[in-house]
Design a protein around this motif. Structure first.
Motif, PDB file in Angstrom:
ATOM      1  N   GLU A 104     100.230  69.394-104.750  1.00  0.00           N
ATOM      2  CA  GLU A 104      99.329  69.582-105.895  1.00  0.00           C
ATOM      3  C   GLU A 104      99.760  70.847-106.649  1.00  0.00           C
ATOM      4  O   GLU A 104     100.429  71.726-106.082  1.00  0.00           O
ATOM      5  N   PRO A 105      99.402  70.975-107.922  1.00  0.00           N
ATOM      6  CA  PRO A 105      99.813  72.167-108.677  1.00  0.00           C
ATOM      7  C   PRO A 105      99.125  73.432-108.186  1.00  0.00           C
ATOM      8  O   PRO A 105      98.040  73.371-107.602  1.00  0.00           O
ATOM      9  N   PRO A 106      99.753  74.595-108.405  1.00  0.00           N
ATOM     10  CA  PRO A 106      99.095  75.857-108.069  1.00  0.00           C
ATOM     11  C   PRO A 106      97.931  76.118-109.014  1.00  0.00           C
ATOM     12  O   PRO A 106      97.707  75.374-109.976  1.00  0.00           O
ATOM     13  N   GLU A 107      97.196  77.178-108.732  1.00  0.00           N
ATOM     14  CA  GLU A 107      96.049  77.516-109.579  1.00  0.00           C
ATOM     15  C   GLU A 107      96.512  77.773-111.012  1.00  0.00           C
ATOM     16  O   GLU A 107      97.503  78.479-111.242  1.00  0.00           O
ATOM     17  N   VAL A 108      95.804  77.192-111.957  1.00  0.00           N
ATOM     18  CA  VAL A 108      96.131  77.377-113.365  1.00  0.00           C
ATOM     19  C   VAL A 108      95.978  78.859-113.738  1.00  0.00           C
ATOM     20  O   VAL A 108      95.008  79.512-113.369  1.00  0.00           O
ATOM     21  N   GLY A 109      96.939  79.375-114.450  1.00  0.00           N
ATOM     22  CA  GLY A 109      96.876  80.759-114.916  1.00  0.00           C
ATOM     23  C   GLY A 109      97.581  81.708-113.977  1.00  0.00           C
ATOM     24  O   GLY A 109      98.564  82.353-114.348  1.00  0.00           O
ATOM     25  N   SER A 110      97.121  81.780-112.724  1.00  0.00           N
ATOM     26  CA  SER A 110      97.689  82.734-111.778  1.00  0.00           C
ATOM     27  C   SER A 110      98.925  82.202-111.065  1.00  0.00           C
ATOM     28  O   SER A 110      99.767  82.963-110.603  1.00  0.00           O
ATOM     29  N   GLY A 111      99.025  80.873-110.950  1.00  0.00           N
ATOM     30  CA  GLY A 111     100.115  80.291-110.179  1.00  0.00           C
ATOM     31  C   GLY A 111      99.951  80.472-108.687  1.00  0.00           C
ATOM     32  O   GLY A 111     100.896  80.259-107.907  1.00  0.00           O
ATOM     33  N   ALA A 112      98.746  80.851-108.255  1.00  0.00           N
ATOM     34  CA  ALA A 112      98.497  81.133-106.841  1.00  0.00           C
ATOM     35  C   ALA A 112      98.532  79.865-106.001  1.00  0.00           C
ATOM     36  O   ALA A 112      98.123  78.791-106.451  1.00  0.00           O
ATOM     37  N   LEU A 113      99.007  80.001-104.765  1.00  0.00           N
ATOM     38  CA  LEU A 113      98.954  78.901-103.814  1.00  0.00           C
ATOM     39  C   LEU A 113      97.548  78.800-103.236  1.00  0.00           C
ATOM     40  O   LEU A 113      96.797  79.782-103.200  1.00  0.00           O
ATOM     41  N   LYS A 114      97.204  77.618-102.767  1.00  0.00           N
ATOM     42  CA  LYS A 114      95.831  77.365-102.319  1.00  0.00           C
ATOM     43  C   LYS A 114      95.800  77.317-100.789  1.00  0.00           C
ATOM     44  O   LYS A 114      96.355  76.405-100.172  1.00  0.00           O
ATOM     45  N   THR A 115      95.156  78.325-100.206  1.00  0.00           N
ATOM     46  CA  THR A 115      95.041  78.392 -98.754  1.00  0.00           C
ATOM     47  C   THR A 115      93.658  77.985 -98.264  1.00  0.00           C
ATOM     48  O   THR A 115      93.403  77.972 -97.062  1.00  0.00           O
ATOM     49  N   ALA A 116      92.764  77.680 -99.183  1.00  0.00           N
ATOM     50  CA  ALA A 116      91.439  77.183 -98.811  1.00  0.00           C
ATOM     51  C   ALA A 116      90.895  76.343 -99.961  1.00  0.00           C
ATOM     52  O   ALA A 116      91.145  76.642-101.136  1.00  0.00           O
ATOM     53  N   ARG A 117      90.177  75.306 -99.593  1.00  0.00           N
ATOM     54  CA  ARG A 117      89.487  74.455-100.565  1.00  0.00           C
ATOM     55  C   ARG A 117      88.102  74.132-100.030  1.00  0.00           C
ATOM     56  O   ARG A 117      87.902  74.016 -98.822  1.00  0.00           O
ATOM     57  N   LYS A 118      87.162  73.968-100.928  1.00  0.00           N
ATOM     58  CA  LYS A 118      85.845  73.494-100.511  1.00  0.00           C
ATOM     59  C   LYS A 118      85.934  72.033-100.081  1.00  0.00           C
ATOM     60  O   LYS A 118      86.843  71.307-100.491  1.00  0.00           O
ATOM     61  N   GLY A 119      84.994  71.637 -99.244  1.00  0.00           N
ATOM     62  CA  GLY A 119      84.864  70.234 -98.902  1.00  0.00           C
ATOM     63  C   GLY A 119      83.926  69.547 -99.873  1.00  0.00           C
ATOM     64  O   GLY A 119      83.129  70.199-100.562  1.00  0.00           O
ATOM     65  N   SER A 120      84.023  68.235 -99.944  1.00  0.00           N
ATOM     66  CA  SER A 120      83.169  67.492-100.869  1.00  0.00           C
ATOM     67  C   SER A 120      82.382  66.416-100.136  1.00  0.00           C
ATOM     68  O   SER A 120      82.827  65.862 -99.134  1.00  0.00           O
ATOM     69  N   ALA A 121      81.191  66.163-100.644  1.00  0.00           N
ATOM     70  CA  ALA A 121      80.348  65.079-100.136  1.00  0.00           C
ATOM     71  C   ALA A 121      79.598  64.484-101.319  1.00  0.00           C
ATOM     72  O   ALA A 121      79.272  65.200-102.279  1.00  0.00           O
ATOM     73  N   ARG A 122      79.331  63.190-101.249  1.00  0.00           N
ATOM     74  CA  ARG A 122      78.623  62.512-102.336  1.00  0.00           C
ATOM     75  C   ARG A 122      77.539  61.613-101.766  1.00  0.00           C
ATOM     76  O   ARG A 122      77.751  60.955-100.746  1.00  0.00           O
ATOM     77  N   TYR A 123      76.410  61.595-102.474  1.00  0.00           N
ATOM     78  CA  TYR A 123      75.261  60.836-102.005  1.00  0.00           C
ATOM     79  C   TYR A 123      74.601  60.120-103.179  1.00  0.00           C
ATOM     80  O   TYR A 123      74.580  60.624-104.314  1.00  0.00           O
ATOM     81  N   THR A 124      74.027  58.970-102.877  1.00  0.00           N
ATOM     82  CA  THR A 124      73.135  58.284-103.798  1.00  0.00           C
ATOM     83  C   THR A 124      71.775  58.193-103.124  1.00  0.00           C
ATOM     84  O   THR A 124      71.677  57.778-101.963  1.00  0.00           O
ATOM     85  N   ILE A 125      70.750  58.639-103.833  1.00  0.00           N
ATOM     86  CA  ILE A 125      69.395  58.591-103.282  1.00  0.00           C
ATOM     87  C   ILE A 125      68.552  57.680-104.164  1.00  0.00           C
ATOM     88  O   ILE A 125      68.421  57.922-105.372  1.00  0.00           O
ATOM     89  N   ARG A 126      68.003  56.625-103.566  1.00  0.00           N
ATOM     90  CA  ARG A 126      67.197  55.644-104.299  1.00  0.00           C
ATOM     91  C   ARG A 126      65.724  55.842-103.976  1.00  0.00           C
ATOM     92  O   ARG A 126      65.345  55.994-102.809  1.00  0.00           O
ATOM     93  N   PHE A 127      64.910  55.826-105.020  1.00  0.00           N
ATOM     94  CA  PHE A 127      63.473  56.057-104.900  1.00  0.00           C
ATOM     95  C   PHE A 127      62.722  54.784-105.284  1.00  0.00           C
ATOM     96  O   PHE A 127      63.053  54.132-106.281  1.00  0.00           O
TER      97      PHE A 127
END
Length: 374
Positions: free
Chosen positions: A167-190
């Motif tokens: 994947e590309p480095p950070e835009v602007g700084s060109g920094a390498l990525k040594t950590a990323r957040k995790g993602s989760a997705r939910y649908t809640i029906r009422f």
């Protein structure tokens, strides 16, 4: 000039031509026919540069995945690249303007894919020493959160010493990525109770109102200090204005910096109780990608990458970002993983998506040197 950098500079136009060749093969994630055509172009490049093709991992619903192996050794370095894009066929075109090359998926991530291929070619052509086998895995549906290839990635990654993500480095700084957040997705029906809004409003139980209360509560769980964000990015329900709504739903995106925090929020959402009397709710979905947490192994990979950059006069920094990649999957397996080793540019998922041509030799040289150092 450093031998590896000179090799890349001498072949800069050849590398760019390979990038063009892949970028001009549109490969939307959901278009198997076009994705497989792009995969065939990857095979042609591999055959041209290494004299052999990749193993095809068949996939009935998406493009086939490709697994290419180079060298020998008891230990393995895994390179992760994807060749699918978010663009419809013909939506963007390849073009060059001064030092910038534009096109669909050129930054995310066909440019980085080709750079990694040329890094391995430099190892071969210059006779650089490798004591580990290199496996380059090309996948076809990363932009859809890798619904199928995540299982392939985990299987191939098992036992690897290190994972390098193009994947590309950070835009602007060109920094390498040594950590990323995790993602989760939910649908809640009422589910509520409908009623005439004028004559019998008191008999109704509004699902929309319950959804609104849930939205306020869930977004209140955002904690910037912890790196946790909850975003209700979709809400729908009801219909006629003179009817108390009995149906509504919301879509929730969750980002978290640690596995523990991700699991805590997951438990909260799956344990939600109705927010109003006479209403019900049902939550579906869950964790899509675990966080890519910075470990001692990741720190060591970055140290080696920084050394590689210093050898050619490119100072490298590291960063943590909120987006996710396939590197999240391997990091969660406990394998040292470093990301952002791809092409330098701007415009991921944007119409101005482009890479900086003059940066191609430098980043490809860093990748080659990192392979040798590992």
């Amino acid at each position: 000039m450093d031998d590896v950098l000179k090799f890349m500079e001498d072949h800069r136009e050849d590398i760019l031509e390979d990038i063009r060749y892949l970028v001009e093969a549109d490969s939307p994630s959901l278009d198997k026919e076009r994705s497989d055509r792009c995969g065939e172009r990857i095979q042609e490049l591999l055959e041209r540069h290494f004299g052999k093709r990749a193993e095809v991992i068949p996939e009935p619903d998406y493009g086939d995945h490709l697994k290419f192996e180079y060298g020998d050794g008891e230990e393995t370095i895994l390179i992760l690249s994807h060749f699918d894009t978010v663009w419809d066929p013909g939506e963007l075109e390849y073009r060059v303007e001064d030092d910038l090359a534009y096109g669909p998926g050129i930054l995310d991530m066909k440019g980085g894919l080709v750079q990694a291929m040329w890094a391995l070619k430099a190892v071969k052509e210059l006779g650089l020493p490798l004591n580990k086998k290199v496996v380059h895995l090309f996948t076809s549906e990363e932009e859809l959160s890798s619904p199928v290839s995540r299982h392939v990635i985990r299987r191939v990654a098992e036992g690897s010493s290190a994972v390098l993500v193009t994947e590309p480095p950070e835009v602007g700084s060109g920094a390498l990525k040594t950590a990323r957040k995790g993602s989760a997705r939910y649908t809640i029906r009422f589910t509520g109770q409908s009623a005439h809004s004028g004559n019998n409003h008191h008999e109704g139980a509004s699902a929309i109102r319950a959804a609104a209360r849930a939205t306020e509560y869930l977004e209140s769980l955002t904690d910037y200090d912890k790196g946790t964000t909850l975003n209700v990015g979709m809400i729908r329900g009801g219909g006629k204005l003179n009817v108390v709504s009995d149906q509504a739903e919301i879509g929730v995106d969750v980002r978290a910096s640690t596995i523990a925090e991700q699991e805590r929020i997951d438990g909260i959402i799956k344990g939600l109780e109705p927010f109003m009397e006479r209403t019900k709710l049902e939550a579906s979905g869950g964790i899509s990608r675990p966080p890519m947490e910075r470990t001692e192994g990741t720190a060591e990979l970055f140290r080696l990458a920084r050394e590689a950059g210093a050898e050619i006069g490119v100072p490298l920094e590291e960063t943590s970002v909120g987006g996710v990649s396939d590197g999240n999957l391997t990091a969660a397996m406990g394998i040292p993983t470093i990301d952002g080793l791809g092409a330098v540019g701007v415009g991921i998922h944007a119409r101005n998506e482009h890479i900086v041509i003059s940066e191609i030799p430098k980043r490809a040289a860093i990748f080659a040197k990192l392979l040798v150092k590992i």
